[in-house]
Design a protein around this motif. Structure first.
Motif, short mmCIF file in Angstrom:
data_model
loop_
_atom_site.label_atom_id
_atom_site.label_comp_id
_atom_site.label_asym_id
_atom_site.label_seq_id
_atom_site.Cartn_x
_atom_site.Cartn_y
_atom_site.Cartn_z
N THR A 24 39.72 49.02 37.84
CA THR A 24 39.24 48.14 36.75
C THR A 24 40.15 46.94 36.37
OG1 THR A 24 37.87 49.78 35.74
CG2 THR A 24 38.42 48.04 34.44
N PHE A 25 41.54 47.42 36.53
CA PHE A 25 42.55 46.53 35.80
C PHE A 25 43.30 45.88 37.12
CE2 PHE A 25 41.68 49.48 32.43
CZ PHE A 25 41.09 48.46 31.26
N SER A 26 43.04 46.12 38.20
CA SER A 26 44.19 45.43 39.24
C SER A 26 43.30 45.42 40.49
CB SER A 26 45.28 46.51 39.57
OG SER A 26 45.02 47.84 40.27
N ASP A 27 43.47 44.58 41.51
CA ASP A 27 42.94 44.36 42.70
C ASP A 27 43.57 45.10 43.76
OD1 ASP A 27 41.64 43.29 44.63
OD2 ASP A 27 42.66 41.49 44.85
N ILE A 28 42.76 46.21 43.98
CA ILE A 28 43.20 47.32 45.06
C ILE A 28 42.28 47.45 46.21
CG2 ILE A 28 41.84 49.08 43.82
CD1 ILE A 28 44.47 51.00 44.30
N ALA A 29 42.78 47.75 47.42
CA ALA A 29 41.93 47.69 48.62
C ALA A 29 42.23 49.10 49.25
CB ALA A 29 42.32 46.71 49.51
N PHE A 30 40.91 49.55 49.85
CA PHE A 30 41.21 50.85 50.35
C PHE A 30 40.63 50.57 52.00
CE2 PHE A 30 40.22 51.82 46.13
CZ PHE A 30 41.04 53.11 45.99
N ALA A 31 41.31 51.26 52.76
CA ALA A 31 41.17 51.26 54.36
C ALA A 31 41.43 52.61 54.99
CB ALA A 31 41.82 50.14 54.86
N TRP A 32 41.00 52.73 56.43
CA TRP A 32 41.40 53.82 57.15
C TRP A 32 41.84 53.54 58.27
CZ3 TRP A 32 38.74 55.17 61.79
CH2 TRP A 32 37.70 54.44 61.84
N GLN A 33 42.72 54.52 58.86
CA GLN A 33 43.14 54.33 60.15
C GLN A 33 43.38 55.76 60.89
OE1 GLN A 33 46.76 52.21 60.11
NE2 GLN A 33 47.64 53.27 58.41
N VAL A 41 42.89 62.45 37.69
CA VAL A 41 42.78 61.53 38.92
C VAL A 41 41.51 60.64 38.84
CG1 VAL A 41 42.10 61.72 41.34
CG2 VAL A 41 43.70 63.25 40.30
N ILE A 42 40.67 60.85 38.38
CA ILE A 42 39.37 59.93 38.11
C ILE A 42 39.75 58.90 37.16
CG2 ILE A 42 36.88 59.94 37.42
CD1 ILE A 42 36.41 62.62 38.33
N ILE A 43 40.44 59.42 35.84
CA ILE A 43 40.45 58.15 35.07
C ILE A 43 41.84 57.38 35.70
CG2 ILE A 43 42.02 57.88 33.04
CD1 ILE A 43 40.71 60.32 31.83
N ALA A 44 42.64 57.80 36.33
CA ALA A 44 43.78 56.86 37.12
C ALA A 44 43.19 56.06 38.11
CB ALA A 44 44.95 57.42 37.69
N THR A 45 42.12 56.39 38.94
CA THR A 45 41.32 55.76 40.01
C THR A 45 40.58 54.57 39.22
OG1 THR A 45 41.39 57.59 41.39
CG2 THR A 45 39.89 55.91 41.87
N LEU A 46 39.85 54.98 38.30
CA LEU A 46 38.85 54.00 37.64
C LEU A 46 39.78 53.03 36.94
CD1 LEU A 46 36.04 56.15 36.05
CD2 LEU A 46 35.91 54.76 38.18
#
Length: 537
Positions: free
Chosen positions: A238-247, A229-234
């Motif tokens: 690192t290699f894509s533009d990814i955004a996190f948000a909450w609702q 999970v940690i490797i996939a998240t990093l």
């Protein structure tokens, strides 16, 4: 520091014990006495006198296992048969890496699938946090509650339904493996494997050691999953533009979310403040469906991934590592408790540390030249063999009681019986007890003084029994009561004699009668109960 016991050593120890049973039946006890005494004098005692002064039973037995392995591997008849300990070592090594890699692949796949980002909507951190943090905490909590419940209720591992299921699956796997290997083995190899397997079924506490590694494998799988999970998240960050948000539809305020984040980040906030989103980032990363995402700032959307990675690291990976270390320590302690927890190990120690007497009544001094030559071949000084006794056993000099049935007590030749008993326990004192079944034991249990003498002060019990008379239910009940009287780990040896003759009542046992008594006494389920003939053929 000396090498500690492990499961492979324990497996090989009991495997060699099963081989020794066949040797004793074929060649007699004298062959084992001579072999083990020679191993002690030529291979163990010289090295110990040079390198250490410690004479613990554990070290003696472990060094004996090493010597027997060397003999086994250099014997021509065993050159194509690996030891069961070696098989277990390779099997556990293979399973450890397989489960670790499967967990890693599962973590990579699960996180990679969740982190797919189309660019139109940010990823919801609630789903990520719930699956990879809260769910793992719930599983760990359930596991801890189960352990606490079992401890409070004083329930053993064998009472667990999960344990029984794993045990049954493991036994089926062993049977499948044996069937696959069966056509490839010789007749002798099949006999040895069957002998070892039967011993594992009889020693339940030893068989349980094969289930405890399942806990370790489970932690390895969890470690691999969290690393994935940690490797996939990093990698995604690192290699894509990814955004996190909450609702949330619960109308939670940003201040409430900030407080929850602060409490969650307590373990790492003091040295990684950048991995804790601030109130402004939390307010700026909230999704409101009617407003869309055009107003959300990039700095706020990317502020969550360090927090999520640290949460998986602290609440997912770290607990699994702690449990793995705890499982290894617990397993090691269990192995150390079981290494010599039976009568066979005690007998082995006596064979190694007791000076032998030859057929002419002379001590081992008559064969000391051969021992010296064997020791010289190992480039170590020979140990004097004319000492009457060398032993590290704790029970030497303690009291053993001999239970003799009431109908045999008066006619039993005590002096001759004592000579036979000396061959089994050479350096202990004996006390004679006349018994007439359960009544004697019940009286002893009711009498506090007798219970102390026969219980706490007893090193072991001999019970004389006529083998030609079939074993009865009363006999099994008497043995169970006797076990309650003397304690769990003290030996009870059932000595069988044959039909009496006009010359003596101490006669050899018929082989068929011995087999019947041995199988019947296995039903009692006592690991410290042994059935053996008084007169060895």
């Amino acid at each position: 520091m000396a090498k500690r016991w492990n499961i492979a050593d324990l497996i090989d120890l009991h495997y060699f014990f099963k081989i020794d049973e066949e040797i004793e039946k074929r060649e007699g006890a004298a062959a084992l006495n001579k072999r083990d005494r020679t191993i002690y004098l030529t291979a163990i005692k010289p090295r110990r006198s040079e390198h250490t002064t410690e004479h613990s039973n554990s070290l003696l037995v472990r060094e004996w296992v090493s010597s027997r392995r060397h003999q086994y591997q250099h014997a021509g008849e065993h050159e194509d048969t690996p030891l069961p300990g070696a098989i277990w070592r390779e099997f556990s090594f293979f399973c450890s890496w397989l489960i670790l890699l499967l967990g890693l692949f599962t973590g990579l796949s699960a996180a990679g699938s969740l982190l797919l980002y189309s660019g139109t909507a940010p990823l919801n951190i609630s789903l990520y946090f719930g699956l990879f943090v809260l769910l793992q905490l719930a599983l760990l909590g359930a596991q801890g509650a189960l352990f606490i419940y079992r401890g409070l209720c004083q329930r053993s591992l064998t009472s667990s339904i999960t344990y029984r299921l794993i045990n049954r699956l493991f036994i089926r796997a062993l049977n499948w493996l044996y069937k696959k290997m069966h056509p490839l083995l010789t007749g002798r190899q099949r006999l040895e494997m069957a002998s070892f397997t039967s011993g594992m079924y009889q020693r339940k506490e030893l068989a349980a050691l094969f289930i405890r590694p399942g806990f370790i494998f489970l932690q390895l799988g969890g470690i691999g999953f969290n690393i994935g999970v940690i490797i996939a998240t990093l990698a995604k960050v690192t290699f894509s533009d990814i955004a996190f948000a909450w609702q949330s539809s619960l109308q939670l305020s940003a201040e409430t979310i900030a407080a929850l984040v602060q409490w969650t980040a307590l373990p790492w906030s003091w040295f990684l403040p950048a991995a804790v989103p601030g109130l402004e980032h939390i307010q700026g990363s909230r999704i409101i469906l009617k407003d869309g995402i055009a107003h959300l700032a990039t700095t706020d959307l990317i502020s969550w991934w360090p927090f999520l990675v640290c949460a998986v690291l602290v609440y997912g990976l770290l607990p699994r590592c702690v449990l793995l270390v705890a499982g290894l320590i617990y397993q090691q302690k269990a192995v150390e408790r079981l290494y010599g927890n039976d009568l066979k190990t005690r007998r082995l120690l006596l064979r190694m540390t007791t000076a032998q007497v030859d057929t002419s009544g002379m001590l081992e001094k008559t064969s000391s030249r051969k021992s010296q030559k064997a020791a010289a071949s190992l480039s170590v000084p020979a140990t004097p063999a004319d000492r009457p006794m060398e032993s590290s056993l704790d029970s030497i000099g303690e009291q053993w009681y001999v239970f003799i049935p009431d109908e045999l007590f008066d006619d039993c030749p005590k002096n001759l019986l004592r000579e036979y008993l000396r061959k089994i326990e050479p350096h202990v004192s004996f006390g004679w007890i006349r018994y007439d079944g359960l009544e004697t034991l019940q009286t002893a249990r009711d009498n506090e003084l007798d219970a102390q003498n026969i219980g706490e002060m007893t090193a072991g019990i001999f019970i004389l029994q006529e083998a030609w008379q079939p074993p009865l239910k009363e006999t099994e009940q008497m043995l169970r009561n006797l076990r309650l009287l003397i304690g769990r780990h003290k030996p009870i040896i059932l000595l069988l004699i044959g039909r009496p003759t006009p010359a003596t009542m101490l006669t050899p046992v018929d082989l068929q009668h011995l087999q019947i008594w041995t199988k019947k006494m296995q039903v009692v389920g006592d690991a410290f109960l042994e059935v053996r003939p008084l007169i060895q053929s």
